[in-house]
Design a protein around this motif. Sequence first.
Motif, PDB file in Angstrom:
ATOM      1  N   ARG A  80       0.835  -1.200   0.000  1.00 34.79           N
ATOM      2  CA  ARG A  80       0.000   0.000   0.000  1.00 34.79           C
ATOM      3  C   ARG A  80       0.865   1.244   0.000  1.00 34.79           C
ATOM      4  N   GLU A  83      -3.761   5.676   1.419  1.00 33.24           N
ATOM      5  CA  GLU A  83      -5.112   5.128   1.506  1.00 33.24           C
ATOM      6  C   GLU A  83      -5.651   4.639   0.165  1.00 33.24           C
ATOM      7  N   THR A  84      -5.258   5.289  -0.921  1.00 31.94           N
ATOM      8  CA  THR A  84      -5.907   4.995  -2.206  1.00 31.94           C
ATOM      9  C   THR A  84      -4.948   4.549  -3.295  1.00 31.94           C
ATOM     10  N   ARG A  85      -3.744   4.217  -2.936  1.00 35.35           N
ATOM     11  CA  ARG A  85      -2.785   3.783  -3.943  1.00 35.35           C
ATOM     12  C   ARG A  85      -2.038   2.554  -3.472  1.00 35.35           C
ATOM     13  N   LYS A  87       1.140  -0.579  -4.871  1.00 34.97           N
ATOM     14  CA  LYS A  87       2.182  -1.002  -5.814  1.00 34.97           C
ATOM     15  C   LYS A  87       2.168  -2.516  -5.920  1.00 34.97           C
ATOM     16  N   HIS A 100       1.844   0.491 -10.691  1.00 34.16           N
ATOM     17  CA  HIS A 100       1.212   1.359  -9.694  1.00 34.16           C
ATOM     18  C   HIS A 100      -0.272   1.480 -10.016  1.00 34.16           C
ATOM     19  N   PHE A 101      -1.102   1.449  -8.968  1.00 29.91           N
ATOM     20  CA  PHE A 101      -2.551   1.513  -9.129  1.00 29.91           C
ATOM     21  C   PHE A 101      -3.151   2.484  -8.114  1.00 29.91           C
ATOM     22  N   ARG A 102      -4.333   2.979  -8.458  1.00 35.58           N
ATOM     23  CA  ARG A 102      -5.118   3.765  -7.510  1.00 35.58           C
ATOM     24  C   ARG A 102      -6.483   3.096  -7.356  1.00 35.58           C
ATOM     25  N   LEU A 103      -7.107   3.365  -6.235  1.00 30.83           N
ATOM     26  CA  LEU A 103      -8.446   2.851  -5.951  1.00 30.83           C
ATOM     27  C   LEU A 103      -9.431   4.000  -6.141  1.00 30.83           C
ATOM     28  N   PRO A 104     -10.122   4.050  -7.283  1.00 34.37           N
ATOM     29  CA  PRO A 104     -10.936   5.238  -7.593  1.00 34.37           C
ATOM     30  C   PRO A 104     -12.278   5.284  -6.883  1.00 34.37           C
ATOM     31  N   TRP A 112      -9.051  -1.671  -9.170  1.00 35.97           N
ATOM     32  CA  TRP A 112      -7.856  -0.837  -9.233  1.00 35.97           C
ATOM     33  C   TRP A 112      -7.686  -0.291 -10.647  1.00 35.97           C
ATOM     34  N   GLU A 115      -1.853   3.489 -12.890  1.00 35.28           N
ATOM     35  CA  GLU A 115      -1.310   4.841 -12.921  1.00 35.28           C
ATOM     36  C   GLU A 115       0.057   4.816 -13.584  1.00 35.28           C
TER      37      GLU A 115
END
Length: 223
Positions: A80, A83-85, A87, A100-104, A112, A115
Motif C-alpha cells: 500500500r 489510503e488509495t494507492r 504497488k 502502480h494503481f489507484r483505488l478510484p 484498481w 497509474e
Amino acid sequence: MAVGPWVAACALLCAAAAAAAAAADSNETRDFCPELQWQKNFDLDELMRMWYVVEVLEHRQPGGAAISRIDSCPVVQLQRLGETRLKLLWEEPAGVVEYHFRLPIAYTPGYWVAEGSPNSTLADHHGKRIAVHFSGDVHVMKAVYSHLVLTFCSAAEEKLWTIVLSPESSLSAVELRGVNKMLERRGLTLSNVRQTCGGAGSAPASAALASLLLAAGVAALAA
C-alpha cells in the motif's frame, strides 16, 4: 483581475474537450473489457504481502484452453502507498516489473486503475529489453486466505488476462479447477493456461521462455 470572455470560452472548451476524451476512454474500456463481478468485501491490508504466481490465464481467444506447465515461479509483492494507492511488484528470472494503481471508488478495494507506465527491467536471454505496457483496470475476482485472483484488462492493448496467486508455491488442483470454473461462470473464456512453479509433468524452463509475461502475450520485445 477580470477575465475576458474569450478566455472564459477557451476554458469551457478545454474542459469540454477533456471531458469528451475521458468519456471516450471510458467507453473504449467498457466496449472491450467485460462487466466483471469482482469481490466487494475484504480487508485490502491482508493482501499486502508476498505471493507466488501459480497460474496465468489468457482470455478472449476462443477454441478451448491449452494448458502448459513450466518451472518458472514468479513472485508478486503487494504494498500500500497511502489510503488509495498501491504497488504491485512482479519478479521473475527475466527481471522485475513495477506497477502502480489507484483505488478510484471509496470503500471498494476490489477495483484498481493503473497509474502511469510500468517500470520494467525485463530482458530476454540475449539481453534484449522486454517492453511491458499496461493501461487499464485490475479486478480482484477472489480474495481468500489460500489464494488471490486478479484479472487485468486493457482496452488500449486489447489484452485480458488473469493471474492466480498463492502464499505458497503451489495450489491444489481442486482449487485451481474451482478458480477456472469461477472465471468461466463470470464470462471469461479460458484460452492459454500456464501453470507455474513446476509440479508433476511440468516442462523444464528453457531459453524459449525468456519471460512468463512475454510468453503470456502481455509483454513484447522492445523495438
